[in-house]
Design a protein around this motif. Structure first.
Motif, PDB file in Angstrom:
ATOM      1  N   SER A 246     -12.808   2.017  -0.004  1.00 38.90           N
ATOM      2  CA  SER A 246     -12.250   1.182   1.057  1.00 38.90           C
ATOM      3  C   SER A 246     -13.220   0.900   2.200  1.00 38.90           C
ATOM      4  CB  SER A 246     -10.987   1.828   1.628  1.00 38.90           C
ATOM      5  OG  SER A 246      -9.958   1.798   0.660  1.00 38.90           O
TER       6      SER A 246
ATOM      7  N   CYS B  69      -1.351   4.143  -1.622  1.00 41.95           N
ATOM      8  CA  CYS B  69      -2.752   4.004  -1.216  1.00 41.95           C
ATOM      9  C   CYS B  69      -2.828   3.493   0.224  1.00 41.95           C
ATOM     10  CB  CYS B  69      -3.536   3.143  -2.198  1.00 41.95           C
ATOM     11  SG  CYS B  69      -2.950   1.467  -2.441  1.00 41.95           S
TER      12      CYS B  69
ATOM     13  N   ARG C 252       0.833  -1.204   0.000  1.00 45.75           N
ATOM     14  CA  ARG C 252       0.000   0.000   0.000  1.00 45.75           C
ATOM     15  C   ARG C 252       0.867   1.253   0.000  1.00 45.75           C
ATOM     16  NH1 ARG C 252      -3.029  -3.298   3.671  1.00 45.75           N
ATOM     17  NH2 ARG C 252      -5.095  -3.740   2.816  1.00 45.75           N
TER      18      ARG C 252
ATOM     19  N   ALA D 137      -5.936   2.042   2.295  1.00 46.44           N
ATOM     20  CA  ALA D 137      -6.916   1.474   1.362  1.00 46.44           C
ATOM     21  C   ALA D 137      -7.216   0.021   1.721  1.00 46.44           C
ATOM     22  CB  ALA D 137      -6.397   1.555  -0.069  1.00 46.44           C
ATOM     23  N   SER D 138      -8.390  -0.423   1.343  1.00 43.53           N
ATOM     24  CA  SER D 138      -8.743  -1.829   1.527  1.00 43.53           C
ATOM     25  C   SER D 138      -7.907  -2.698   0.585  1.00 43.53           C
ATOM     26  CB  SER D 138     -10.230  -2.038   1.240  1.00 43.53           C
ATOM     27  OG  SER D 138     -10.495  -1.807  -0.135  1.00 43.53           O
TER      28      SER D 138
ATOM     29  N   VAL E 228      -8.967  -2.421  -3.072  1.00 42.45           N
ATOM     30  CA  VAL E 228      -8.506  -1.168  -3.680  1.00 42.45           C
ATOM     31  C   VAL E 228      -7.024  -1.286  -4.028  1.00 42.45           C
ATOM     32  CG1 VAL E 228      -8.106   1.298  -3.276  1.00 42.45           C
ATOM     33  CG2 VAL E 228     -10.288   0.262  -2.616  1.00 42.45           C
TER      34      VAL E 228
END
Length: 158
Positions: free
Chosen positions: A96, A51, A46, A54-55, A58
């Protein structure tokens, strides 16, 4: 982001297993590491993909859009998704939090999990990370998204 996202060999192995349908626990088992280590690898990816927070879906979407991951190959064709299912897929790949998914799809927040499970069953995806990777392979997501056979409103927005 203009730089290429560079993953280590271990990060590539983790994301490859996860995008091909493995869970965090089964990925840890296959790599002989703890589930916490899998989560740590995801956190590092990530950061590299810019990101943070983020999930996992994602993150997969971001890595797929930057051609960093190997997409799963399947012998069954892309499913015929309704407009609502396509919107849900796109929201899972870009949002997310359940609240964000609910707002994008107009699904009640309490029903997002149920609707996501239905989409997983329809697509034969084992996890949401697997779903996003499959969707990129089917060109239901991403810059090369196909709108052939999609409802008119989706063709206009693509």
């Amino acid at each position: 982001m203009t730089e290429t996202i560079q993953l280590t060999q271990s990060e590539r192995r983790v994301i490859d297993l996860l995008t091909h349908g493995a869970t965090i626990q089964s990925t840890a088992d296959q790599m002989s590491i703890r589930p916490k280590s899998v989560s740590t690898y995801l956190s590092k990816m990530r950061q590299k993909a810019e990101c943070v927070g983020a999930s996992a879906p994602v993150l997969v979407n971001t890595l797929a859009e930057h051609d960093v991951i190997t997409l799963p190959v399947t012998d069954h064709p892309a499913p015929d998704l309704s407009e609502e299912e396509q919107l849900l897929l796109e929201a899972i790949a870009r949002e997310s939090r359940y609240r964000g998914i609910a707002e994008k799809t107009h699904i009640h927040r309490d029903d997002v999990g149920v609707e996501t499970d239905r989409l997983l069953r329809k697509t034969s995806a084992r996890t949401v990370m697997h779903l996003v990777a499959l969707a990129h392979g089917w060109r239901l997501l991403g810059p090369h998204r196909s709108t052939a056979g999609a409802p008119d409103s989706l063709q206009r927005s693509a």
